[in-house]
Design a protein around this motif. Structure first.
Motif: not given
Length: 156
Positions: A128-149
């Motif tokens: 695979y050359t890319s990865a995606s995922l779905w998360l709840l827009a209100d889940n700020e903790k997860a959003l910060r985690f995924y942005e960090r990685v």
């Protein structure tokens, strides 16, 4: 793979059928903790460990995705599930992170990052050359985690 989080080694390995019950317990517990205030309380309270166990067993048997678990002292403290992207418009070389969950009492210990690094290695090895995922827009903790990685938000 064994990763040291400065105090305790985190062991990342492929899940087996025997891990499904423990993964299901962790899955329900984490949802009930992480999504409180984002999802209806009655929905969170209705989550079933047995339903999740069946789901994880089916996924492992059908090999529809890969499931890795993180262990500290032989106890499962987190998991990541990933496979081909399920998005209808996705190219065949895009993978999807289906789930990354870590026990709430183990947040901010590097377990999620260790799971992501292990999943990323497997994703690359599978071509695979890319990865995606779905998360709840209100889940700020997860959003910060995924942005960090390295993920970039795309809202739809």
């Amino acid at each position: 793979m064994c990763i040291n989080n400065k105090t305790t080694p985190i062991k990342i390995q492929s899940a087996t059928i025997n891990d499904c019950f423990e993964v299901a317990i962790l899955h329900v517990k984490t949802w009930q903790h992480a999504y409180r205030g984002m999802l209806p309380e009655c929905y969170l309270n209705s989550l079933s460990v047995s339903d999740r166990e069946i789901m994880w067993r089916r996924m492992i048997k059908q090999q529809s995705a890969q499931l890795l678990v993180a262990r500290i002292a032989e106890q499962i403290t987190g998991f990541v599930a990933f496979g081909a992207s399920r998005d209808k418009d996705a190219s065949i070389d895009r993978s999807e992170i289906w789930a990354i969950y870590v026990a709430p009492e183990s947040w901010s210990m590097g377990i999620g990052h260790s799971l992501w690094v292990s999943a990323q290695q497997e994703i690359i090895a599978k071509g695979y050359t890319s990865a995606s995922l779905w998360l709840l827009a209100d889940n700020e903790k997860a959003l910060r985690f995924y942005e960090r990685v390295g993920f970039t938000p795309a809202y739809s």
